[in-house]
Design a protein around this motif. Structure first.
Motif, short mmCIF file in Angstrom:
data_model
loop_
_atom_site.label_atom_id
_atom_site.label_comp_id
_atom_site.label_asym_id
_atom_site.label_seq_id
_atom_site.Cartn_x
_atom_site.Cartn_y
_atom_site.Cartn_z
N GLU A 144 0.82 -1.21 0.00
CA GLU A 144 0.00 0.00 0.00
C GLU A 144 0.85 1.27 0.00
O GLU A 144 0.33 2.36 -0.14
N GLY A 145 2.17 1.10 0.10
CA GLY A 145 3.08 2.25 0.04
C GLY A 145 3.48 2.57 -1.39
O GLY A 145 3.27 3.69 -1.87
N CYS A 146 4.01 1.58 -2.10
CA CYS A 146 4.50 1.81 -3.47
C CYS A 146 3.54 1.27 -4.54
O CYS A 146 3.80 1.44 -5.72
N HIS A 147 2.46 0.62 -4.12
CA HIS A 147 1.42 0.10 -5.01
C HIS A 147 1.93 -0.97 -5.96
O HIS A 147 1.44 -1.11 -7.07
N ARG A 148 2.92 -1.73 -5.51
CA ARG A 148 3.42 -2.85 -6.30
C ARG A 148 2.85 -4.15 -5.75
O ARG A 148 2.53 -4.24 -4.57
N ALA A 149 2.73 -5.14 -6.62
CA ALA A 149 2.26 -6.47 -6.22
C ALA A 149 3.41 -7.46 -6.38
O ALA A 149 4.18 -7.38 -7.33
N PHE A 150 3.50 -8.38 -5.44
CA PHE A 150 4.56 -9.38 -5.43
C PHE A 150 3.95 -10.77 -5.32
O PHE A 150 2.95 -10.95 -4.63
N CYS A 151 4.57 -11.74 -5.98
CA CYS A 151 4.16 -13.14 -5.86
C CYS A 151 4.93 -13.78 -4.71
O CYS A 151 6.15 -13.64 -4.63
N PHE A 152 4.22 -14.45 -3.82
CA PHE A 152 4.84 -15.27 -2.79
C PHE A 152 4.69 -16.71 -3.24
O PHE A 152 3.84 -17.46 -2.78
N ARG A 153 5.52 -17.12 -4.20
CA ARG A 153 5.40 -18.43 -4.83
C ARG A 153 5.50 -19.59 -3.85
O ARG A 153 4.94 -20.64 -4.07
N SER A 154 6.22 -19.40 -2.76
CA SER A 154 6.39 -20.50 -1.80
C SER A 154 5.21 -20.62 -0.85
O SER A 154 5.16 -21.55 -0.05
N GLN A 155 4.25 -19.70 -0.94
CA GLN A 155 3.08 -19.72 -0.06
C GLN A 155 1.84 -20.10 -0.86
O GLN A 155 1.29 -19.29 -1.60
N ALA A 156 1.40 -21.34 -0.72
CA ALA A 156 0.19 -21.78 -1.42
C ALA A 156 -1.04 -21.16 -0.76
O ALA A 156 -1.03 -20.87 0.44
N VAL A 209 -8.57 -18.80 -7.46
CA VAL A 209 -8.54 -18.23 -6.12
C VAL A 209 -7.75 -16.93 -6.19
O VAL A 209 -6.72 -16.86 -6.86
N ASN A 210 -8.22 -15.91 -5.51
CA ASN A 210 -7.50 -14.65 -5.44
C ASN A 210 -7.21 -14.38 -3.96
O ASN A 210 -8.11 -14.04 -3.21
N TYR A 211 -5.99 -14.58 -3.57
CA TYR A 211 -5.60 -14.44 -2.17
C TYR A 211 -4.51 -13.39 -2.10
O TYR A 211 -3.37 -13.62 -2.50
N VAL A 212 -4.87 -12.20 -1.61
CA VAL A 212 -3.93 -11.07 -1.60
C VAL A 212 -3.77 -10.56 -0.17
O VAL A 212 -4.75 -10.24 0.51
N LEU A 213 -2.53 -10.50 0.26
CA LEU A 213 -2.19 -9.87 1.53
C LEU A 213 -1.86 -8.42 1.23
O LEU A 213 -1.33 -8.10 0.17
N LYS A 214 -2.17 -7.53 2.18
CA LYS A 214 -1.89 -6.11 1.97
C LYS A 214 -1.11 -5.56 3.13
O LYS A 214 -1.32 -5.95 4.27
N GLY A 215 -0.19 -4.67 2.84
CA GLY A 215 0.64 -4.06 3.86
C GLY A 215 1.73 -3.25 3.22
O GLY A 215 1.50 -2.61 2.18
N LEU A 216 2.93 -3.30 3.78
CA LEU A 216 4.08 -2.57 3.25
C LEU A 216 5.19 -3.54 2.91
O LEU A 216 5.49 -4.45 3.69
N CYS A 217 5.80 -3.35 1.74
CA CYS A 217 6.96 -4.16 1.35
C CYS A 217 8.14 -3.72 2.22
O CYS A 217 8.07 -2.68 2.90
#
Length: 143
Positions: A98-110, A125-133
């Motif tokens: 929510e700071g830089c508005h970028r999205a990242f894949c956490f491939r190791s987290q099913a 499935v759309n599973y998105v965590l939100k916070g700060l990188c």
């Protein structure tokens, strides 16, 4: 040779390796995060917007990339791993900063497994965590 990685990914998904497709795939992989079409348009200003759109559509259709709806209003796209079929079992967690508005894949987290009630058919499935990188969390001016 670095170019071999991109050729391998395209060939694996039966995508003809044109110069533009190689450029778009290389750009997506070098950005090291999920990117939106406007991100690609900004990075590849010499490439026509409709060409970028058609290439994204082809890549999605061939499961070379997957789409992420992170709630920002613009779909983001990330390159799939070689063994991904984009089935529900291949889905992984995404993180939206929510700071830089970028999205990242956490491939190791099913994503958590959810059993849909009888009669329902699950396609995605759309599973998105939100916070700060880490970069945004380390900034002294963060909220």
């Amino acid at each position: 040779m670095e170019e071999d990685i991109y050729l391998h990914k395209l060939n694996l998904r039966n995508v003809k390796p044109t110069a533009i497709r190689l450029l778009i795939l290389r750009t997506m992989m070098e950005m090291n995060r999920a990117v939106s079409q406007p991100d690609l348009e900004e990075k590849l200003q010499t490439v026509d917007k409709s060409t970028i759109f058609r290439t994204i559509s082809l890549f999605l259709d061939r499961h070379l990339i997957h789409a992420i709806d992170d709630g920002s209003g613009a779909l983001k796209y990330a390159v799939c791993s070689d063994d991904c079929t984009c089935s529900v079992s291949d889905q992984h967690v995404h993180f939206y900063c929510e700071g830089c508005h970028r999205a990242f894949c956490f491939r190791s987290q099913a994503v958590p497994v959810v059993q849909a009630p009888e009669g329902f058919v699950l396609y995605g499935v759309n599973y998105v965590l939100k916070g700060l990188c880490p970069a945004c969390a380390a900034r002294p001016d963060k909220d």
